[in-house]
Design an enzyme around this catalytic site. Structure first.
Site, PDB file in Angstrom:
ATOM      1  N   TYR A   1      -0.931  14.655  -3.544  1.00  0.00           N
ATOM      2  CA  TYR A   1      -0.675  15.065  -2.165  1.00  0.00           C
ATOM      3  C   TYR A   1      -0.722  16.584  -1.972  1.00  0.00           C
ATOM      4  CZ  TYR A   1       0.949  10.266  -1.326  1.00  0.00           C
ATOM      5  OH  TYR A   1       1.028   8.900  -1.212  1.00  0.00           O
TER       6      TYR A   1
ATOM      7  N   LYS B   1      -0.635   5.728 -15.032  1.00  0.00           N
ATOM      8  CA  LYS B   1      -1.864   4.998 -15.353  1.00  0.00           C
ATOM      9  C   LYS B   1      -2.575   5.723 -16.499  1.00  0.00           C
ATOM     10  CE  LYS B   1      -4.055   2.084 -13.580  1.00  0.00           C
ATOM     11  NZ  LYS B   1      -4.295   0.688 -14.048  1.00  0.00           N
TER      12      LYS B   1
ATOM     13  N   ASP C   1       0.129  -0.486 -11.942  1.00  0.00           N
ATOM     14  CA  ASP C   1      -0.251  -1.769 -11.376  1.00  0.00           C
ATOM     15  C   ASP C   1       0.626  -2.892 -11.922  1.00  0.00           C
ATOM     16  OD1 ASP C   1      -1.391  -1.287 -13.838  1.00  0.00           O
ATOM     17  OD2 ASP C   1      -3.357  -2.119 -13.346  1.00  0.00           O
TER      18      ASP C   1
ATOM     19  N   ASP D   1       5.280   6.636  -3.956  1.00  0.00           N
ATOM     20  CA  ASP D   1       5.127   6.283  -2.546  1.00  0.00           C
ATOM     21  C   ASP D   1       4.872   4.788  -2.404  1.00  0.00           C
ATOM     22  OD1 ASP D   1       4.742   6.334   0.171  1.00  0.00           O
ATOM     23  OD2 ASP D   1       3.098   7.775   0.138  1.00  0.00           O
TER      24      ASP D   1
ATOM     25  N   ASP E   1       7.815   1.501  -1.397  1.00  0.00           N
ATOM     26  CA  ASP E   1       7.617   0.623  -0.243  1.00  0.00           C
ATOM     27  C   ASP E   1       7.590  -0.839  -0.671  1.00  0.00           C
ATOM     28  OD1 ASP E   1       7.535   2.793   1.397  1.00  0.00           O
ATOM     29  OD2 ASP E   1       5.611   2.332   2.322  1.00  0.00           O
TER      30      ASP E   1
END
Length: 371
Positions: free
Chosen positions: A143, A194, A227, A251, A255
Site C-alpha cells: 500500500y 507467501k 491462502d 487487510d 475481513d
C-alpha cells in the site's frame, strides 16, 4: 471537569458520524458516572474534508491529530468520490494519518459474543468461544512501497504495478508486538506470508524465525501461507491465537475473520505506533473495521458496537483503564443478550433497532452494572 487527556474525533463519511456520535454518548456517561473526562476535539477527514477543503486531510487537522493522546475514527469513502483524482480520494486521508503517525501495528480482534453464536454463517461448534487477534503491519508493504503506477505499453495496452516491500526492522518491530500480545494471551503466534511465491514473504519468514530464536522465549510460533490461513479461518478458527501478517494479507484476513463473528459491524480495531522514549507517548488511532457503508448511511441503521468496542480498546491500550474497558465489553455482551438488534445481526424473533436504539440499550446496561 478539566482533563489533560485529549481525544481527537474524526467521524469521516457515510455511517462514520452516526456511530461516532452515539459512541460519544458513552464518553459523556464516563464523565458523569466515572469522572473520566477528555478534552474532545473534532476534525474533518476523507470525503467530508475534501468537500470543504479540496483535500482528504488538511495539514491543520493532521497537526491537531498528532498532538492528541488518542484518535477516535469513524470511516471514509463512498461512491460519491469514485471520480476524484487518486491522490484526493477519501481513503488517502486515512493512509496519510497512518503514515505520518507511524501507526505500524493494527490490532483487529475477532471475538464471538455468546449471544451472537447463531449470527455467524459457520456452525456454532466451530465459532463458539472464539477469541483471536489479527495483527496487521500497517505502514509498509504494497500500500505504500514504490515504485507503483500505471503506464502505457502501447496505444492499446497499459500496465498497472505495485511493489510489496519490507525491510528487516519493519518485520522485527511488528513481530515484537505479536510476541508481547501473545504473552498476555495464550502464548501462540502464527506468522503468515507467501514465502512460496513472494520474495518479501521469504524475508518475512526468515526475519520472524530469527526473531523468535532471539526474543520469542515461551512463545509457540508457527508459519503459514496466507491462502491456507484464509481456509483455516473458516475451517478451524480456534486453532489460532495471534496471527501476525503484512499489510495486504492483514487487510484480507481480518475481513474474513470479521464474518466469523457474524458481522463487520461488530469488529473494532486499534492502530498503534511505537512508544516515544522521551515522552512515553504512543500514537494511537481506534476505528471500526466496517467502513463507511454508504448504502445505509443517514438511515440510522448502522451498528454502533464496533465503534464502541474501539473506544473500549482506546481505554485499554492508550489510557490503561482496564476496568472501564471491561465494563464496556460487559455492557455490550449484556445488550446483545437483551434481545433487540441492529439489522446486520438480526435473528428470528428479535426486535429490530437502529443506531440510537442500540446505544440506548448499552447505556441502560452500563447503569445496571454500576448501580
Amino acid at each position: 471537569m478539566s482533563s489533560n487527556r485529549t481525544l481527537m474525533v474524526l467521524p469521516g463519511d457515510g455511517v462514520g458520524p452516526e456511530v461516532v456520535n452515539e459512541t460519544l454518548r458513552v464518553v459523556e456517561w464516563l464523565a458523569k458516572n466515572k469522572s473520566i473526562t477528555f478534552n474532545v476535539k473534532e476534525g474533518l477527514v476523507g470525503g467530508a474534508s475534501y468537500d470543504k477543503y479540496g483535500t482528504p486531510l488538511t495539514d491543520e487537522t493532521l497537526a491537531d491529530t498528532i498532538e492528541a493522546d488518542a484518535v477516535l475514527f469513524g470511516a471514509v469513502g463512498g461512491p460519491k468520490y469514485d471520480g476524484v483524482d487518486f491522490d484526493k480520494r477519501p481513503e488517502n486521508g486515512l493512509l496519510r494519518l497512518r503514515k505520518e503517525m507511524d501507526l505500524f501495528a493494527n490490532l483487529r480482534p475477532a471475538m464471538v459474543f455468546p449471544a451472537l453464536v447463531d449470527a455467524s454463517s459457520l456452525k456454532p461448534d466451530i465459532i463458539s468461544g472464539l477469541d483471536i487477534l489479527i495483527l496487521r503491519e500497517l505502514t509498509g508493504g504494497i500500500y505504500f512501497a514504490e515504485p507503483r503506477g500505471i503506464e502505457e505499453v502501447s496505444s492499446k495496452v497499459k500496465k498497472g504495478y505495485d511493489t510489496n516491500l519490507y525491510t528487516t526492522p519493519e518485520i522485527e518491530r511488528i513481530g515484537r508486538v505479536a510476541f508481547d500480545l501473545a504473552k498476555a494471551r495464550n502464548g501462540k503466534v502464527t506468522s503468515v506470508e507467501k514465502a512460496n511465491v513472494m520474495m518479501s514473504g521469504v524475508l518475512w519468514r526468515e526475519v520472524m524465525t530469527n526473531l523468535h530464536i532471539k526474543e520469542g522465549n515461551g512463545i509457540d510460533m508457527h508459519h503459514m501461507y496466507a491462502d491456507n490461513c484464509a481456509m483455516q479461518l473458516v475451517r478451524d478458527p480456534k486453532q489460532f491465537d495471534v496471527i501476525v501478517t503484512d499489510n495486504l494479507f492483514g487487510d484480507i484476513l481480518s475481513d474474513c475473520a470479521a464474518m466469523l463473528t457474524g458481522s463487520l459491524g461488530m469488529l473494532p480495531s486499534a492502530s498503534l505506533g511505537s512508544v516515544d522514549k522521551n515522552t512515553g507517548k504512543r500514537f494511537a488511532m481506534y476505528e471500526p473495521v466496517h467502513g463507511s457503508a454508504p448504502d445505509i448511511a443517514g438511515k440510522g441503521l448502522a451498528n454502533p458496537l464496533a465503534e464502541l468496542l474501539s473506544l473500549s480498546m482506546m481505554l485499554r491500550y492508550s489510557f490503561e483503564m482496564k476496568d472501564e474497558a471491561d465494563l464496556i465489553d460487559k455492557a455490550v455482551s449484556l445488550a446483545l443478550e437483551a434481545g433487540p438488534r441492529t439489522p446486520d445481526i438480526m435473528a428470528h424473533g428479535r426486535e429490530k433497532v437502529g443506531t440510537k436504539g442500540m446505544m440506548d440499550i448499552i447505556l441502560r446496561k452500563l447503569e445496571e452494572l454500576t448501580n
